[in-house]
Design an enzyme around this catalytic site. Structure first.
Site, PDB file in Angstrom:
ATOM      1  N   CYS A  85       0.817  -1.231   0.000  1.00 41.22           N
ATOM      2  CA  CYS A  85       0.000   0.000   0.000  1.00 41.22           C
ATOM      3  C   CYS A  85       0.846   1.275   0.000  1.00 41.22           C
ATOM      4  O   CYS A  85       0.317   2.355  -0.272  1.00 41.22           O
ATOM      5  CB  CYS A  85      -0.958  -0.002   1.183  1.00 41.22           C
ATOM      6  SG  CYS A  85      -2.074  -1.411   1.176  1.00 41.22           S
TER       7      CYS A  85
ATOM      8  N   HIS B  89      -2.773   7.491   3.082  1.00 39.90           N
ATOM      9  CA  HIS B  89      -3.191   6.229   2.451  1.00 39.90           C
ATOM     10  C   HIS B  89      -4.671   5.999   2.754  1.00 39.90           C
ATOM     11  O   HIS B  89      -5.115   6.139   3.892  1.00 39.90           O
ATOM     12  CB  HIS B  89      -2.335   5.082   2.992  1.00 39.90           C
ATOM     13  CG  HIS B  89      -2.815   3.732   2.573  1.00 39.90           C
ATOM     14  ND1 HIS B  89      -3.214   3.451   1.289  1.00 39.90           N
ATOM     15  CD2 HIS B  89      -2.968   2.583   3.278  1.00 39.90           C
ATOM     16  CE1 HIS B  89      -3.587   2.183   1.214  1.00 39.90           C
ATOM     17  NE2 HIS B  89      -3.451   1.640   2.411  1.00 39.90           N
TER      18      HIS B  89
ATOM     19  N   ASN C 218      -9.890   0.162   0.166  1.00 37.72           N
ATOM     20  CA  ASN C 218      -8.428   0.213   0.134  1.00 37.72           C
ATOM     21  C   ASN C 218      -7.945  -0.443  -1.159  1.00 37.72           C
ATOM     22  O   ASN C 218      -8.035  -1.653  -1.312  1.00 37.72           O
ATOM     23  CB  ASN C 218      -7.874  -0.505   1.365  1.00 37.72           C
ATOM     24  CG  ASN C 218      -6.357  -0.451   1.434  1.00 37.72           C
ATOM     25  OD1 ASN C 218      -5.695  -0.035   0.478  1.00 37.72           O
ATOM     26  ND2 ASN C 218      -5.809  -0.883   2.559  1.00 37.72           N
TER      27      ASN C 218
HETATM   28  N1  COA Z   1     -18.629  -7.425  10.451  1.00 29.74           N
HETATM   29  C1  COA Z   1     -19.127  -7.574  11.697  1.00 29.74           C
HETATM   30  N2  COA Z   1     -18.359  -7.874  12.766  1.00 29.74           N
HETATM   31  C2  COA Z   1     -17.032  -8.004  12.545  1.00 29.74           C
HETATM   32  C3  COA Z   1     -16.454  -7.855  11.264  1.00 29.74           C
HETATM   33  C4  COA Z   1     -17.313  -7.558  10.195  1.00 29.74           C
HETATM   34  N3  COA Z   1     -16.863  -7.386   8.926  1.00 29.74           N
HETATM   35  N4  COA Z   1     -15.109  -8.028  11.362  1.00 29.74           N
HETATM   36  C5  COA Z   1     -14.854  -8.289  12.662  1.00 29.74           C
HETATM   37  N5  COA Z   1     -16.012  -8.285  13.361  1.00 29.74           N
HETATM   38  C6  COA Z   1     -16.197  -8.510  14.795  1.00 29.74           C
HETATM   39  C7  COA Z   1     -15.067  -9.270  15.433  1.00 29.74           C
HETATM   40  O1  COA Z   1     -15.246 -10.670  15.267  1.00 29.74           O
HETATM   41  C8  COA Z   1     -15.179  -8.840  16.871  1.00 29.74           C
HETATM   42  O2  COA Z   1     -16.199  -9.585  17.474  1.00 29.74           O
HETATM   43  P1  COA Z   1     -16.034 -10.103  18.988  1.00 29.74           P
HETATM   44  O3  COA Z   1     -15.908  -8.846  19.821  1.00 29.74           O
HETATM   45  O4  COA Z   1     -17.285 -10.855  19.214  1.00 29.74           O
HETATM   46  O5  COA Z   1     -14.791 -10.920  19.003  1.00 29.74           O
HETATM   47  C9  COA Z   1     -15.641  -7.392  16.784  1.00 29.74           C
HETATM   48  O6  COA Z   1     -16.219  -7.253  15.472  1.00 29.74           O
HETATM   49  C10 COA Z   1     -14.540  -6.377  16.954  1.00 29.74           C
HETATM   50  O7  COA Z   1     -13.441  -6.765  16.135  1.00 29.74           O
HETATM   51  P2  COA Z   1     -12.155  -5.902  15.995  1.00 29.74           P
HETATM   52  O8  COA Z   1     -11.183  -6.602  15.085  1.00 29.74           O
HETATM   53  O9  COA Z   1     -11.642  -5.489  17.337  1.00 29.74           O
HETATM   54  O10 COA Z   1     -12.754  -4.616  15.241  1.00 29.74           O
HETATM   55  P3  COA Z   1     -12.044  -3.279  14.883  1.00 29.74           P
HETATM   56  O11 COA Z   1     -12.809  -2.146  15.398  1.00 29.74           O
HETATM   57  O12 COA Z   1     -10.569  -3.326  15.149  1.00 29.74           O
HETATM   58  O13 COA Z   1     -12.200  -3.233  13.292  1.00 29.74           O
HETATM   59  C11 COA Z   1     -10.912  -3.548  11.315  1.00 29.74           C
HETATM   60  C12 COA Z   1     -11.600  -4.224  12.486  1.00 29.74           C
HETATM   61  C13 COA Z   1     -10.300  -4.628  10.410  1.00 29.74           C
HETATM   62  C14 COA Z   1     -11.928  -2.739  10.536  1.00 29.74           C
HETATM   63  C15 COA Z   1      -9.802  -2.601  11.877  1.00 29.74           C
HETATM   64  O14 COA Z   1      -8.983  -3.294  12.785  1.00 29.74           O
HETATM   65  C16 COA Z   1      -8.944  -2.016  10.817  1.00 29.74           C
HETATM   66  O15 COA Z   1      -9.400  -1.238  10.000  1.00 29.74           O
HETATM   67  N6  COA Z   1      -7.613  -2.332  10.837  1.00 29.74           N
HETATM   68  C17 COA Z   1      -6.697  -1.781   9.888  1.00 29.74           C
HETATM   69  C18 COA Z   1      -6.910  -2.455   8.557  1.00 29.74           C
HETATM   70  C19 COA Z   1      -6.161  -1.822   7.447  1.00 29.74           C
HETATM   71  O16 COA Z   1      -6.358  -0.660   7.190  1.00 29.74           O
HETATM   72  N7  COA Z   1      -5.328  -2.598   6.774  1.00 29.74           N
HETATM   73  C20 COA Z   1      -4.615  -2.195   5.650  1.00 29.74           C
HETATM   74  C21 COA Z   1      -3.534  -1.234   5.995  1.00 29.74           C
HETATM   75  S1  COA Z   1      -2.557  -0.958   4.597  1.00 29.74           S
END
Ligand code: COA
Length: 322
Positions: free
Chosen positions: A113, A249, A279
């Site tokens: 990215c 980004h 993304n």
């Molecule tokens: N829909 C519904 N629930 C979801 C889900 C989805 N698509 N994905 C995860 N969950 C659930 C999880 O299972 C978890 O449930 P639990 O509490 O029962 O275990 C809960 O939601 C919270 O998960 P968590 O991973 O802590 O959520 P978050 O707020 O961190 O959001 C992302 C997850 C992936 C959106 C976030 O971590 C993120 O954006 N990370 C960076 C990703 C990124 O930008 N990557 C590329 C960089 S180049």
């Protein structure tokens, strides 16, 4: 010494739109959850017979047209991609052939990215040392091909697209500075853990997918992109008010907002386009730049700080005046 000036930009998004509501029928998720955690409402998916080079070509032709440059004037092609059409030749060579350009160096850069910023840095160095006069710099991805569409933790985030810019030599900047970093110690936090040399079976069976430790990546992205803003301003001896636009980004609106807040950039000077294309990895920054130039937000004479963050980890920034 010459500077590299951006004289044209272009972008392309595939026709097929995949909305959050579409995803609700594919994995256990909801439009509300995706909006709240990422700010993304839809993303584009390349057609089965549409490949990274097709996206790169469309964006490049537009950038060349805007710059008023004929393909024959291009003397360097750098393509940033994680999803090349073929193992080899590089997507840059495939693009070179499509555009009817012969003989000039053409190669790919792989920094996921952050790839477009890395490619821009390379092209900038060529122009500054007069190894090239007119460079085509592209970020293009069909990231949907390395996504597990049954994994709700990753499939909601990514999309396909392409963006391109033309850089030409000039006596005035142009690109003021670029800043690149990598740290392979974090290689397992965001990756496709299979490839050509390692576990090629997964590639052949179509299961070479992106894995991600979402929370760790989130924290790192905010920290690294905030530090990059400070590093870039300091290197140029300027303050944040000397920068008209910040283009982080485009991964997640929450990450972008957090970077804006930490670095003191008001929201109306931070570009956000991720909401409608997800993304797109190496394409994210040039897509956001091109869209903002086209809709009249970013204008000639504006100073723009662009930054990328990706798997590796890799991260980098570029400060330029248009
Ligand atoms: N829909 C519904 N629930 C979801 C889900 C989805 N698509 N994905 C995860 N969950 C659930 C999880 O299972 C978890 O449930 P639990 O509490 O029962 O275990 C809960 O939601 C919270 O998960 P968590 O991973 O802590 O959520 P978050 O707020 O961190 O959001 C992302 C997850 C992936 C959106 C976030 O971590 C993120 O954006 N990370 C960076 C990703 C990124 O930008 N990557 C590329 C960089 S180049």
């Amino acid at each position: 010494m010459k500077y590299a000036r951006l004289t044209g930009s272009g972008s392309y998004l595939p026709d097929k739109v995949l909305t959050n509501h579409d995803l609700e029928s594919m994995v256990d998720t909801s439009h509300e959850w995706i909006m709240a955690r990422t700010g993304i409402s839809e993303r584009r998916i390349a057609a089965d017979d549409e490949f990274t080079c097709d996206l790169a070509e469309k964006a490049s032709r537009e950038a060349l047209h805007v710059a008023g440059v004929s393909p024959g004037q291009v003397d360097l092609i750098v393509v940033a991609t994680t999803t090349p059409d073929q193992v080899f030749p590089s997507t840059a060579c495939l693009l070179q052939q499509r555009l009817g350009i012969r003989g000039c160096p053409a190669f790919d850069v792989q920094a996921v990215c952050a790839g477009f910023i890395f490619a821009l840095d390379v092209a900038n160095r060529f122009i500054r040392t007069q190894g090239a006069r007119c460079a085509l710099v592209v970020g293009a991805e069909t990231f949907s091909r390395i996504i597990d569409w049954t994994d709700r933790g990753t499939c909601i985030l990514f999309g396909d697209g392409g963006g391109a810019v033309v850089l030409q030599d000039d006596d005035r900047p142009g690109i003021h500075s670029t800043h690149l970093h990598s740290d392979g110690a974090y290689k397992d936090l965001l990756c496709v853990p299979t490839g050509v040399s390692r576990n090629y079976e997964a590639v052949k069976s179509g299961t070479a997918y992106t894995t991600m430790a979402g929370n760790d990546v989130f924290r790192w992205a905010v920290t690294a992109m905030s530090a990059l803003v400070d590093e870039t301003l300091e290197a140029n001896g300027i303050g944040r008010d000397d920068v008209d636009w910040l283009i982080p980004h485009q991964a997640n609106v929450r990450i972008i907002n957090a970077v804006g807040k930490r670095t003191g950039f008001p929201a109306d000077r931070v570009i956000v386009t991720v909401n409608h294309h997800g993304n797109t990895s190496a394409a994210s920054v040039p897509l956001a730049l091109d869209e903002s130039i086209r809709n009249g937000k970013i204008r000639t004479g504006d100073t723009v700080l662009m930054e990328g963050f990706g798997g590796g980890f890799t991260w980098g920034s570029a400060l330029l005046t248009l």
